[in-house]
Design a protein around this motif. Structure first.
Motif, mmCIF file in Angstrom:
data_model
loop_
_atom_site.group_PDB
_atom_site.id
_atom_site.type_symbol
_atom_site.label_atom_id
_atom_site.label_comp_id
_atom_site.label_asym_id
_atom_site.label_seq_id
_atom_site.Cartn_x
_atom_site.Cartn_y
_atom_site.Cartn_z
ATOM 1 N N LEU A 182 -9.756 5.618 5.615
ATOM 2 C CA LEU A 182 -8.333 5.317 5.700
ATOM 3 C C LEU A 182 -7.217 4.646 4.135
ATOM 4 O O LEU A 182 -7.250 6.196 4.208
ATOM 5 N N GLU A 183 -8.361 4.468 4.245
ATOM 6 C CA GLU A 183 -7.632 3.692 2.963
ATOM 7 C C GLU A 183 -7.463 3.759 1.466
ATOM 8 O O GLU A 183 -6.910 4.595 0.728
ATOM 9 N N ASN A 184 -8.685 4.389 1.078
ATOM 10 C CA ASN A 184 -8.877 4.854 0.335
ATOM 11 C C ASN A 184 -8.487 6.315 -0.044
ATOM 12 O O ASN A 184 -8.532 7.292 -1.251
ATOM 13 N N GLY A 195 0.652 -0.929 0.130
ATOM 14 C CA GLY A 195 -0.061 0.031 0.435
ATOM 15 C C GLY A 195 0.856 1.179 -0.284
ATOM 16 O O GLY A 195 1.835 1.110 0.772
ATOM 17 N N HIS A 196 -0.271 2.307 -0.147
ATOM 18 C CA HIS A 196 0.049 4.031 -0.437
ATOM 19 C C HIS A 196 1.999 3.806 -1.291
ATOM 20 O O HIS A 196 2.650 2.625 -1.991
ATOM 21 N N GLY A 197 2.891 4.902 -1.011
ATOM 22 C CA GLY A 197 4.035 4.793 -1.458
ATOM 23 C C GLY A 197 4.365 6.643 -1.865
ATOM 24 O O GLY A 197 3.471 7.391 -2.411
ATOM 25 N N LYS A 229 6.723 5.005 9.137
ATOM 26 C CA LYS A 229 5.380 4.951 7.972
ATOM 27 C C LYS A 229 5.023 3.156 7.669
ATOM 28 O O LYS A 229 5.584 2.720 7.163
ATOM 29 N N GLU A 230 4.116 4.395 7.885
ATOM 30 C CA GLU A 230 3.390 2.188 7.285
ATOM 31 C C GLU A 230 3.620 1.863 5.287
ATOM 32 O O GLU A 230 3.618 1.058 5.175
ATOM 33 N N LYS A 231 4.101 2.826 4.843
ATOM 34 C CA LYS A 231 4.090 2.796 2.863
ATOM 35 C C LYS A 231 5.923 1.763 3.383
ATOM 36 O O LYS A 231 6.109 1.301 2.354
ATOM 37 N N ILE A 249 -1.297 -5.358 0.939
ATOM 38 C CA ILE A 249 -0.705 -5.600 2.228
ATOM 39 C C ILE A 249 -0.782 -3.938 3.186
ATOM 40 O O ILE A 249 -0.209 -2.766 2.340
ATOM 41 N N HIS A 250 -1.445 -3.339 3.833
ATOM 42 C CA HIS A 250 -1.245 -2.100 4.063
ATOM 43 C C HIS A 250 -1.286 -2.191 5.999
ATOM 44 O O HIS A 250 -1.535 -3.061 6.977
ATOM 45 N N ALA A 251 -1.034 -0.995 7.020
ATOM 46 C CA ALA A 251 -1.190 -1.341 8.230
ATOM 47 C C ALA A 251 -2.003 -0.418 8.356
ATOM 48 O O ALA A 251 -2.090 0.577 8.288
ATOM 49 N N ASN A 252 -2.677 -0.427 9.549
ATOM 50 C CA ASN A 252 -3.642 -0.009 10.503
ATOM 51 C C ASN A 252 -3.154 0.430 11.340
ATOM 52 O O ASN A 252 -2.572 1.060 11.549
HETATM 53 ZN ZN LIG Z 1 -2.781 1.539 3.955
#
Ligand SMILES: [Zn+2]
Length: 435
Positions: free
Chosen positions: A321-323, A217-219, A232-234, A285-288
């Protein structure tokens, strides 16, 4: 907490009932959902049993319609003997084996090819039986679970096995061996051809090699959630994705990633990429993150989402959050488009995949870590999953904002266990679906 659990249970119950209904309409096997529902609402099944099953005491756990369709085949049979003869594996049973009881799939692993046949409603009196042979490496027969016997034919090179049914025997052809071919006379072959009806085993001639697209996810400009120590989640999800790629490749999967480094990729491009690669699986794959600072000690655990238009409040929050990363994409999708892309069967498959993933990830992590929390499998309208033409899921590997869990997400050991768990989940799904 109690209220939250109750709410979760109600949601789960609703989702499962829906899936059971959908499975039945689509002619798919609802047993797994029924079993899952049974664990949270055993009372529902007590009632059903009493009202639905009065006359037929002998027949266990089968719906009325399947009783009508195959009256004799519902009982269990025993595997009496197994022999390797005439270039095949001959299995003799105490009764007739229904073709529908058999599921098969192929696994390719480190230069070995495994043809796996599961016989439902069959029992064996021994624990495991092995054959070593010339044209095959090994054959193993074992009671896989109380209801199924598993036959594994391990060979060095792929071949095209055929199944033949005759009365109470099932014959599985083994790879061609020169010696044996010389021995078998033409008359013998003719005789066999007449006696038994050949059934096409529907195993593809080529060996299926599964393709997985991993989507960290993200980046780039989109860091995702920011957690303990401003990490960071990314970065966490990219590290896990890279480890997952290695694990899957070792197991013979073909793997692509939507990003291999820290760069921004739009949500739409991610699934387009997966479709273009003809992927069999899309794993995002993401983190909450906890909704606010005050709840950062409370919010922890893993959950796996599959795409669905159904929106619970909680799913809505995570999805928002993810969108949020890519609003322009979000606008492009109207509600109608979403409904067009979603087909029920895909939702069911994605849900099954999510169940297997969640289970395997947890069991992998729990081997080495304490306090791992199961937040279950949920449905949510994630835009990154919309448009994927294969089973697609989004895994929230943990809360980056939690003081302990947030740091674990950057720990290489923890990341490896996550990767192993995800890979096990994919394999488990392949096994369950007979893909
Ligand atoms: Zn995410």
């Amino acid at each position: 907490m109690k209220a939250l659990l109750d709410q979760n249970r109600t949601l789960q119950e609703k989702a499962l009932s829906g899936l059971i209904k959908a499975s039945k309409t689509l002619g798919l096997d609802p047993t797994r959902y029924e079993n899952a529902l049974k664990t949270i609402r055993p009372d529902l099944f007590e009632k059903r049993k009493r009202s639905a099953k009065k006359p037929e005491k002998k027949i266990s756990s089968s719906s009325a319609s399947s009783i009508e369709k195959h009256p004799p085949s519902r009982k269990r049979v025993r595997l009496l003997s197994s022999k390797v003869e005439k270039g095949g594996l001959k299995l003799s049973f105490s009764g007739r084996v229904d073709k529908k009881w058999i599921r098969h799939f192929i696994l390719e692993r480190r230069g070995r090819v495994l043809y796996v046949y599961d016989f439902k409603n069959v029992r064996i009196p021994f624990s495991i039986k092995r054959f070593k042979g010339g044209s095959f490496k090994e054959i193993r027969i074992a009671q896989f679970d109380p209801k199924r016997v598993r036959v594994v034919i391990e060979v060095k090179k792929a071949y095209n096995p055929k199944l033949e049914f005759k009365d109470k025997t099932v014959y599985i052809t083994l790879p061609y061996s020169k010696k044996r071919a010389e021995k078998a006379t033409t008359s013998e072959r003719k005789k066999r051809g007449k006696q038994s009806k050949k059934v096409d085993a529907t195993i593809p001639k080529y060996l299926k090699r599964y393709t997985v697209v991993i989507d960290p996810g993200h980046g780039g400009k989109d860091a995702g959630a920011v957690g303990v120590k401003r990490r960071k989640e990314k970065d966490a999800v990219l590290a896990v994705a890279k480890r997952l790629k290695k694990v899957l490749q070792k197991r013979g999967f073909k793997v692509y990633m939507t990003r291999e480094r820290d760069r921004f990729v739009s949500l739409k491009k991610r699934t387009h990429f997966a479709n273009r690669k003809g992927a069999d699986f899309f794993i995002s794959i993401h983190a909450n993150a906890a909704p606010n600072r005050a709840s950062r000690y409370k919010s922890k655990g893993l959950e796996t989402f599959f795409l669905s238009p159904a929106r619970s409040e909680r799913a809505k929050r995570v999805a928002a959050l993810e969108n949020s990363a890519d609003l322009s994409d979000l606008n492009r999708y109207t509600k109608n488009t979403l409904l067009n892309v979603l087909n029920r069967e895909k939702i069911i498959e994605s849900n099954k995949l999510a169940i297997d993933l969640q289970k395997q990830i947890l069991s992998s992590l729990k081997r080495k870590y304490r306090g791992v929390v199961d937040n279950g499998v949920r449905e949510a309208p994630f835009w990154v999953l919309v448009g994927a033409q294969m089973p697609a899921v989004l895994i929230e590997i943990g809360y980056i904002t939690h003081p302990t869990e947030g740091l674990r997400l950057f720990n290489p050991n923890y990341q490896n266990l996550l990767a192993e768990g995800i890979a096990n989940g994919i394999e488990s799904y392949i096994y369950h679906s007979g893909m």
